[in-house]
Design a protein around this motif. Structure first.
Motif, PDB file in Angstrom:
ATOM      1  N   UNK A 164       0.721  -1.314   0.149  1.00  0.00           N
ATOM      2  CA  UNK A 164      -0.019   0.325   0.043  1.00  0.00           C
ATOM      3  C   UNK A 164       1.081   1.057   0.036  1.00  0.00           C
ATOM      4  N   UNK A 165       0.373   2.350  -0.931  1.00  0.00           N
ATOM      5  CA  UNK A 165       1.296   3.471  -0.895  1.00  0.00           C
ATOM      6  C   UNK A 165       0.833   4.372  -0.677  1.00  0.00           C
ATOM      7  N   UNK A 166       1.097   5.089   0.482  1.00  0.00           N
ATOM      8  CA  UNK A 166       0.649   5.971   1.394  1.00  0.00           C
ATOM      9  C   UNK A 166       0.824   6.962   1.005  1.00  0.00           C
ATOM     10  N   UNK A 167      -0.787   7.885   1.091  1.00  0.00           N
ATOM     11  CA  UNK A 167      -0.600   9.797   0.110  1.00  0.00           C
ATOM     12  C   UNK A 167      -1.745  10.227   0.310  1.00  0.00           C
ATOM     13  N   UNK A 168      -2.333  11.335   0.541  1.00  0.00           N
ATOM     14  CA  UNK A 168      -3.362  12.190   1.018  1.00  0.00           C
ATOM     15  C   UNK A 168      -4.106  12.210  -0.007  1.00  0.00           C
ATOM     16  N   UNK A 169      -5.522  12.995  -0.211  1.00  0.00           N
ATOM     17  CA  UNK A 169      -5.757  12.915  -1.476  1.00  0.00           C
ATOM     18  C   UNK A 169      -5.592  14.006  -2.689  1.00  0.00           C
ATOM     19  N   UNK A 170      -4.573  15.271  -1.124  1.00  0.00           N
ATOM     20  CA  UNK A 170      -4.050  16.024  -2.600  1.00  0.00           C
ATOM     21  C   UNK A 170      -3.565  14.866  -3.796  1.00  0.00           C
ATOM     22  N   UNK A 171      -1.949  14.390  -2.858  1.00  0.00           N
ATOM     23  CA  UNK A 171      -1.424  14.011  -4.109  1.00  0.00           C
ATOM     24  C   UNK A 171      -1.914  12.630  -4.720  1.00  0.00           C
ATOM     25  N   UNK A 172      -3.297  12.129  -4.136  1.00  0.00           N
ATOM     26  CA  UNK A 172      -3.188  11.155  -4.795  1.00  0.00           C
ATOM     27  C   UNK A 172      -2.636  10.785  -6.223  1.00  0.00           C
ATOM     28  N   UNK A 173      -3.129  11.566  -7.658  1.00  0.00           N
ATOM     29  CA  UNK A 173      -3.155  11.037  -8.600  1.00  0.00           C
ATOM     30  C   UNK A 173      -1.731  11.006  -8.971  1.00  0.00           C
ATOM     31  N   UNK A 174      -0.861  11.791  -8.280  1.00  0.00           N
ATOM     32  CA  UNK A 174       0.651  12.242  -8.663  1.00  0.00           C
ATOM     33  C   UNK A 174       1.208  10.235  -8.095  1.00  0.00           C
ATOM     34  N   UNK A 175       0.870   9.966  -7.541  1.00  0.00           N
ATOM     35  CA  UNK A 175       1.137   8.810  -6.391  1.00  0.00           C
ATOM     36  C   UNK A 175       0.590   7.504  -7.511  1.00  0.00           C
ATOM     37  N   UNK A 176      -0.846   7.235  -7.718  1.00  0.00           N
ATOM     38  CA  UNK A 176      -1.086   6.667  -8.617  1.00  0.00           C
ATOM     39  C   UNK A 176      -0.549   6.483  -9.879  1.00  0.00           C
ATOM     40  N   UNK A 177       0.615   7.427 -10.269  1.00  0.00           N
ATOM     41  CA  UNK A 177       0.491   7.717 -11.929  1.00  0.00           C
ATOM     42  C   UNK A 177       2.258   7.009 -11.680  1.00  0.00           C
ATOM     43  N   UNK A 178       2.929   7.702 -10.567  1.00  0.00           N
ATOM     44  CA  UNK A 178       3.990   6.857 -10.264  1.00  0.00           C
ATOM     45  C   UNK A 178       4.687   5.877  -9.947  1.00  0.00           C
ATOM     46  N   UNK A 179       3.220   5.234  -9.892  1.00  0.00           N
ATOM     47  CA  UNK A 179       3.477   3.320  -9.123  1.00  0.00           C
ATOM     48  C   UNK A 179       2.439   2.942 -10.050  1.00  0.00           C
ATOM     49  N   UNK A 180       2.008   3.342 -11.362  1.00  0.00           N
ATOM     50  CA  UNK A 180       1.563   2.371 -13.165  1.00  0.00           C
ATOM     51  C   UNK A 180       2.727   2.840 -14.261  1.00  0.00           C
ATOM     52  N   UNK A 181       3.921   3.200 -13.944  1.00  0.00           N
ATOM     53  CA  UNK A 181       4.567   3.017 -15.443  1.00  0.00           C
ATOM     54  C   UNK A 181       5.802   2.108 -14.821  1.00  0.00           C
ATOM     55  N   UNK A 182       6.038   1.606 -15.514  1.00  0.00           N
ATOM     56  CA  UNK A 182       7.918   1.117 -15.575  1.00  0.00           C
ATOM     57  C   UNK A 182       8.717   2.490 -15.481  1.00  0.00           C
ATOM     58  N   UNK A 183       9.956   1.629 -14.856  1.00  0.00           N
ATOM     59  CA  UNK A 183      11.569   2.671 -14.608  1.00  0.00           C
ATOM     60  C   UNK A 183      11.111   3.597 -16.179  1.00  0.00           C
ATOM     61  N   UNK A 184      11.494   2.630 -16.543  1.00  0.00           N
ATOM     62  CA  UNK A 184      11.844   3.141 -17.795  1.00  0.00           C
ATOM     63  C   UNK A 184      11.288   4.533 -18.754  1.00  0.00           C
ATOM     64  N   UNK A 185       9.534   4.371 -18.442  1.00  0.00           N
ATOM     65  CA  UNK A 185       8.337   5.070 -19.364  1.00  0.00           C
ATOM     66  C   UNK A 185       8.587   6.217 -17.399  1.00  0.00           C
ATOM     67  N   UNK A 186       8.858   5.838 -16.530  1.00  0.00           N
ATOM     68  CA  UNK A 186       8.663   7.173 -15.205  1.00  0.00           C
ATOM     69  C   UNK A 186       9.867   8.117 -16.232  1.00  0.00           C
ATOM     70  N   UNK A 187      11.317   7.567 -16.358  1.00  0.00           N
ATOM     71  CA  UNK A 187      12.194   8.075 -16.550  1.00  0.00           C
ATOM     72  C   UNK A 187      12.267   8.748 -17.823  1.00  0.00           C
ATOM     73  N   UNK A 188      11.198   8.394 -19.124  1.00  0.00           N
ATOM     74  CA  UNK A 188      10.784   9.615 -19.883  1.00  0.00           C
ATOM     75  C   UNK A 188       9.733  10.665 -20.080  1.00  0.00           C
ATOM     76  N   UNK A 189       9.023   9.844 -19.424  1.00  0.00           N
ATOM     77  CA  UNK A 189       8.512  11.054 -18.685  1.00  0.00           C
ATOM     78  C   UNK A 189       8.538  12.297 -17.902  1.00  0.00           C
ATOM     79  N   UNK A 190       9.607  11.991 -16.703  1.00  0.00           N
ATOM     80  CA  UNK A 190      10.980  13.177 -16.763  1.00  0.00           C
ATOM     81  C   UNK A 190      11.338  14.281 -17.535  1.00  0.00           C
ATOM     82  N   UNK A 191      11.324  13.708 -18.560  1.00  0.00           N
ATOM     83  CA  UNK A 191      12.541  14.657 -19.241  1.00  0.00           C
ATOM     84  C   UNK A 191      11.216  15.299 -19.849  1.00  0.00           C
ATOM     85  N   UNK A 192      10.348  15.874 -19.400  1.00  0.00           N
ATOM     86  CA  UNK A 192       8.947  16.478 -20.031  1.00  0.00           C
ATOM     87  C   UNK A 192       9.026  18.208 -19.616  1.00  0.00           C
TER      88      UNK A 192
END
Length: 439
Positions: free
Chosen positions: A121-149
């Motif tokens: 279980x990834x613990x978060x608040x309502x404000x950061x829920x979407x961010x944590x959901x996004x960051x836990x549902x992609x591969x490392x490779x995918x998230x690294x590419x997104x971080x360059x955007x």
């Protein structure tokens, strides 16, 4: 036992040679490697049950499955959720279910139960829920590419993932596509196949061989599912263990299909067979029998312990047979049970392109073969995929859904899937393919 194999002791026992010892060792090692893993279909049901319990017990908190399950991977090593529930409440809840806390830190907690599949279980608040959901549902490779955007630092406090992707300057990318860098650079995503895009059931076994229902029962079940056609593909004669059809029984079955087609019109049953690929790459019926079928699915079922050279020889021989319409379960793998024989995927796909052969994505949850990671190359080569349930029971017709979920990861469109063709399109495809093959 594994120790005995490693110490070369099993081969000293009467009746156990070096080859048998190696097979035992490989089987044990495969089991240990797979222990604690679940098929997607099993993990999905388990995850759903846990989510229901949590949402019922904690109505004011949010819970969203994430990780491998959300990305629709075929093997699940751990189930994950993003939640606004506190660590204390989670611990009390799972203690009441006799789960143990395995690890914990400031941002997450992991529980283990008797099922052998860990729950994180990834613990978060309502404000950061979407961010944590996004960051836990992609591969490392995918998230690294997104971080360059551009605007990566502005991803927090988003009310939805659609808004988050928009902030990054990207179209919404479904979780099942969040595996590779390539998808991040696409301006527009194709319209991906959905479960409702299946128009016909291809590859189905009746009680003429090792299925559990009559042809008419299967057809009526397909009609109830709003399917337009059924490709009946019972086992061929070499599969004696599965009551494979000898030539005289083929004629009788085909007569029944003609009668049922008159009765069930406009629904259509196609005459087919799952034909065994023999050791020399030939099919186990002569051409005069093969020519009586509307289409032929060619598969390997025997002598599965092969080198890549031997496997390729058999597969290529079958692909080059003009009567082969679809190559069935390419590697013979059984997820978490059998690794399958080694193949050169590129050469197989290229051979199918050259010989106008479609490739099955066997949708049985334990097969999902061909592997979705090679579907994009098949599409590049102009090879059709055929998502088939390989059903032996009526409930097995629903397996097509798991095939679709797997194919989504490769970005397959319904136009590239044979079992999404309408009845008219399917008939035209078969006629055109036979013409190209000169039969």
């Amino acid at each position: 036992m594994l120790y005995a194999c490693n110490e070369n002791r099993l081969s000293l026992i009467k009746g156990f040679g070096e080859k048998t010892q190696k097979n035992v060792q490989e089987a044990i090692e495969f089991y240990h490697k797979s222990h604690g893993c679940y098929l997607y279909s099993e993990a999905e049901q388990y995850s759903h049950a846990i989510t229901q319990k949590l949402t019922t017990a904690f109505t004011s908190n949010k819970f969203e499955p994430t990780g491998e399950l959300r990305r629709q991977l075929e093997i699940i090593n751990i189930l994950e959720w993003v939640t606004t529930l506190s660590k204390t409440e989670l611990s009390k809840f799972f203690a009441s279910l006799l789960f143990e806390c395995k690890t914990e830190n400031e941002n997450s907690i992991v529980f283990s139960g008797t099922e052998g599949l860990d729950l994180k279980f990834h613990l978060t608040t309502a404000d950061t829920f979407t961010q944590v959901l996004f960051e836990t549902s992609g591969s490392e490779e995918f998230l690294e590419a997104c971080s360059q955007m551009p605007n990566w630092s502005n991803r927090s406090s988003m009310y939805s993932e659609e808004a988050l992707f928009s902030t990054l300057g990207l179209p919404f990318i479904p979780p099942y596509l969040r595996e590779t860098v390539g998808v991040v650079g696409l301006a527009d995503l194709p319209v991906i196949i959905q479960p409702h895009d299946i128009s016909g059931i291809v590859h189905c076994h009746s009680n003429w061989s090792d299925g559990n229902h009559s042809v008419e029962e299967l057809a009526e079940a397909c009609i109830a599912l709003k399917m337009e056609y059924l490709v009946l593909s019972d086992h061929s004669k070499s599969a004696f263990y599965a009551n494979g059809l000898q030539e005289v029984r083929i004629h009788s079955q085909q007569e029944q299909i003609v009668e049922l087609n008159e009765k069930l019109r406009p629904f259509k049953i196609f005459k087919s067979i799952e034909c065994d690929i023999l050791n020399d790459g030939s099919l186990d019926y002569p051409d005069d029998i093969l020519s009586t079928f509307d289409l032929v699915i060619a598969s390997i079922h025997s002598n599965l312990k092969m080198t890549e050279q031997k496997a390729m020889s058999r597969l290529l021989g079958a692909i080059e047979n003009p009567y082969t319409t679809i190559l069935g379960h390419m590697t013979g793998r059984l997820l978490l049970s059998r690794s399958g024989y080694p193949v050169n995927h590129k050469k197989i796909i290229e051979a199918c392109a050259a010989n106008h052969v479609a490739i099955e994505l066997n949708a049985h949850p334990r097969r999902l073969d061909m592997d979705w990671r090679w579907i994009s190359y098949a599409m590049q080569c102009g090879v059709l995929i055929s998502i088939n349930p390989d059903a032996h029971y009526l409930h097995g017709l629903d397996y097509t859904r798991y095939g679709v979920l797997s194919a989504q990861k490769a970005g397959l469109t319904k136009e590239k899937n044979l079992s999404s063709f309408s009845l008219n399109e399917f008939e035209k495809y078969l006629a055109a393919t036979k013409k190209r093959k000169g039969i």
